[in-house]
Design an enzyme around this catalytic site. Sequence first.
Site, PDB file in Angstrom:
ATOM      1  N   CYS A  26       0.813  -1.222   0.000  1.00 30.18           N
ATOM      2  CA  CYS A  26       0.000   0.000   0.000  1.00 30.18           C
ATOM      3  C   CYS A  26       0.845   1.270   0.000  1.00 30.18           C
ATOM      4  CB  CYS A  26      -0.924   0.004   1.209  1.00 30.18           C
ATOM      5  SG  CYS A  26      -1.984  -1.462   1.314  1.00 30.18           S
TER       6      CYS A  26
ATOM      7  N   HIS B 149      -3.798   7.029   0.762  1.00 33.54           N
ATOM      8  CA  HIS B 149      -3.986   5.702   0.176  1.00 33.54           C
ATOM      9  C   HIS B 149      -5.426   5.278   0.400  1.00 33.54           C
ATOM     10  CE1 HIS B 149      -4.012   1.469  -0.498  1.00 33.54           C
ATOM     11  NE2 HIS B 149      -4.042   1.165   0.789  1.00 33.54           N
TER      12      HIS B 149
ATOM     13  N   ASN C  31      -9.865  -0.742  -3.039  1.00 35.44           N
ATOM     14  CA  ASN C  31      -8.463  -0.573  -2.643  1.00 35.44           C
ATOM     15  C   ASN C  31      -7.587  -1.191  -3.727  1.00 35.44           C
ATOM     16  OD1 ASN C  31      -5.891  -0.818  -1.535  1.00 35.44           O
ATOM     17  ND2 ASN C  31      -6.619  -1.424   0.494  1.00 35.44           N
TER      18      ASN C  31
END
Length: 335
Positions: A114, A262, A292
């Site tokens: 991430c 993020h 995501n």
Amino acid sequence: MYHSKITGLGFYVPDNIVTNDDLSKIMDTNDEWIQERTGIQERRHVIRGEDTTTSMGVKAAKIAIERAKIDRNDIDFVIFATLSPDYYFPGPGVLVQRDLGLRTVGALDVRNQCSGFVYALSVADQYIKTGMYKNILVIGSELHSTGLDMTTRGRGVSVIFGDGAGAAVLSREEDLTKGILSTHLHSEGQHAEELTVIAPGMGKRWVTDIIADNNPDDESYFPYMNGQFVFKNAVVRFSEVINEGLQANNLQVSDIDMLIPHQANLRISQFIQQKFKLTDDQVFNNIQKYGNTTAASIPIALTEAWEQGKIKEGDTVVLAAFGSGFTWASAIIKW
């Protein structure tokens, strides 16, 4: 000494939209349950055989290079951030070099999940600052969908992730008031197993072990996430690394024109927004549409924010990420 400036941005997501209602047809879940916990309404999944992590990265890169107004032969180096490479090895960086028809420039792969794109930006920034390279292509790309447990057993993780890619061209900037002002990188490996894919890996379970056991209940090659633990750590580390970047540049929260977090979970982004007392115009979220996308989430969001005119010359832009590793990072950019 130079600064590095983002001169071109691009992103690509597959055309195939997968809604929460679509998922409810293959697992025990529903739109309300998913939106309440994650804020996600839909995500993109590749049609198998049509896209790979590399091909998505290449499509995003072509847009970024065109917008940077440079030729592909002006690219001096490639940095590719992903947790979902086409092959166990080699990494996708060299595949991008091949597929874009670049000169025999160096290609580096970053495996920081991430936080991968911010880590990759930081590496590129150092190369440009020292004068070693002039134009660096940075890509974040992920293909999650083919590696998820798309059953009720895996719903806690599988509803979250989507496929896509984002890219940026970093170029040499002689005006030291512009470009990347600083980057800040951290890790805490004691929590590595709280968000992980264990197999296949040389340490515990390789392909030969999986094949030999032929165990239908083996979940080691599917993503595992301790959701509540990750959430609690994320909100703390996000706050810390944003403040670290601001302090390093003698900036206040009020100086932030745009925060691109993020896109892990809309609830995390909302928590951070409330903590820093930022307005909706100061934070950009698109997890609702894409889920995501791990290393791709920040460059996709950054590109969309720029395309929509939400980032303008002279703006102070903050990028921040937290994820598997645990790793977390931030970048402070003067646009």
